[in-house]
Design an enzyme around this catalytic site. Structure first.
Site, PDB file in Angstrom:
ATOM      1  N   PRO A  89       0.816  -1.227   0.000  1.00 55.91           N
ATOM      2  CA  PRO A  89       0.000   0.000   0.000  1.00 55.91           C
ATOM      3  C   PRO A  89       0.843   1.269   0.000  1.00 55.91           C
ATOM      4  CG  PRO A  89      -0.769  -1.557   1.666  1.00 55.91           C
ATOM      5  CD  PRO A  89       0.553  -2.062   1.163  1.00 55.91           C
ATOM      6  N   GLU A 116       2.703  -9.009   8.119  1.00 56.31           N
ATOM      7  CA  GLU A 116       2.655  -7.549   8.284  1.00 56.31           C
ATOM      8  C   GLU A 116       3.450  -6.847   7.181  1.00 56.31           C
ATOM      9  OE1 GLU A 116       0.033  -7.804  10.763  1.00 56.31           O
ATOM     10  OE2 GLU A 116       0.838  -5.772  10.668  1.00 56.31           O
ATOM     11  N   ARG A 154      -3.058  -7.132 -21.556  1.00 59.10           N
ATOM     12  CA  ARG A 154      -3.947  -6.567 -22.583  1.00 59.10           C
ATOM     13  C   ARG A 154      -3.193  -5.714 -23.598  1.00 59.10           C
ATOM     14  NH1 ARG A 154      -9.129  -6.901 -21.713  1.00 59.10           N
ATOM     15  NH2 ARG A 154      -9.596  -5.086 -23.007  1.00 59.10           N
ATOM     16  N   ASP A 169     -10.028   0.656 -24.734  1.00 56.27           N
ATOM     17  CA  ASP A 169     -10.392   0.440 -23.328  1.00 56.27           C
ATOM     18  C   ASP A 169     -10.669   1.784 -22.672  1.00 56.27           C
ATOM     19  OD1 ASP A 169     -10.090  -2.250 -23.393  1.00 56.27           O
ATOM     20  OD2 ASP A 169      -8.134  -2.307 -22.415  1.00 56.27           O
TER      21      ASP A 169
END
Ligand SMILES: Nc1nonc1C(=O)NC1CCNCC1
Length: 246
Positions: A89, A116, A154, A169
């Site tokens: 994150p 963690e 893709r 897209d």
């Protein structure tokens, strides 16, 4: 392109081989996908890859040595120019720009953490970049790696059929996607917009572009602020807003 994933659960990556565009790309060798499991590179009899955090606190931390040895083994196979990323994150938010950035690396190694997190000394010394798929905490980096791999595939030449193109897209042009419809023409009183049945491809393309602009204006106005709309786009958006009576 050859992508490697360092993961305690290599079988998770098998999901990319189950079907669809990713499975087809892998079967056709448009992409090579390899995995290395840090547990196979441990030096202790219990094959442990984690330990308690210094300083106390909840959970466990992945140790440097098994990860470092797995990364070194992967690089010996992939090549010395391999770009090594860690999914967390704390990383750069992955988006369409990120797709184009990562496509520049023919050899990419993705480290999927568990617990963690991983010992900071590995991040400092062995990781080139951290990437995130969103501001939330997953149980492992594997799903994040698979999201990124799917988005990259893709854009590999021949990955999409001749009827498809990644350049149509959504987000490629900075806009949300236009609505899609398929048979039947009417369903419980809900009809397919007549323009889509007209066979007038120029008008259909214009309608789709207008819908994409209108949906973006309504749901993600900040995306529009990042774009310099052409005069035609401004006209289309005005038409959309007028038609919607807003
Ligand atoms: N969001 C994320 N984007 O990439 N990875 C993400 C993530 O939550 N990773 C977990 C962080 C805690 N340790 C296990 C992995």
């Amino acid at each position: 392109m050859h992508i490697g994933v360092i993961t305690l659960f290599p079988q998770m990556l098998d999901a990319l081989r189950c079907g669809g565009i990713t499975a087809r790309a892998l079967e056709r060798g448009l992409l090579q996908l390899s995995t290395w499991n840090p547990r196979d590179f441990t030096h202790n009899k219990h094959r442990r890859v984690d330990d308690r955090p210094y300083g106390g606190g909840p959970g466990m931390v992945m140790q440097v040595q098994p990860l470092r040895t797995a990364i070194q083994m992967a690089i010996s196979v992939l090549g010395q120019d391999t770009h090594v990323i860690y999914l967390s994150p704390q990383g750069r938010r992955f988006d369409q720009n990120g797709v184009q950035t990562l496509l520049n690396y023919p050899r990419l190694l993705m480290v999927a953490g568990r617990y963690e997190g991983i010992d900071e000394r590995l991040i400092e010394q062995d990781i080139d970049e951290e990437w995130s798929i969103g501001d939330y905490v997953l149980s492992g980096g594997e799903l994040a790696a698979m999201v990124i791999i799917d988005a990259l595939i893709r854009w590999l030449p021949q990955a999409l059929g001749h009827q498809e193109s990644a350049t149509t897209d959504s987000f490629y042009n900075g806009l949300l996607d236009h609505p899609h419809y398929t048979r039947p023409e009417e369903l419980a009183g809900q009809k397919v917009p007549a323009i889509l049945l007209s066979g007038n491809h120029a008008q259909i393309a214009r309608w789709r572009h207008k819908q994409a602009l209108g949906k973006t204006w309504r749901r993600c106005p900040q995306l529009l602020e990042q774009l310099e709309l052409t005069a035609e786009q401004q006209q289309l958006l005005t038409e959309f807003i007028t038609e919607q009576g807003e």
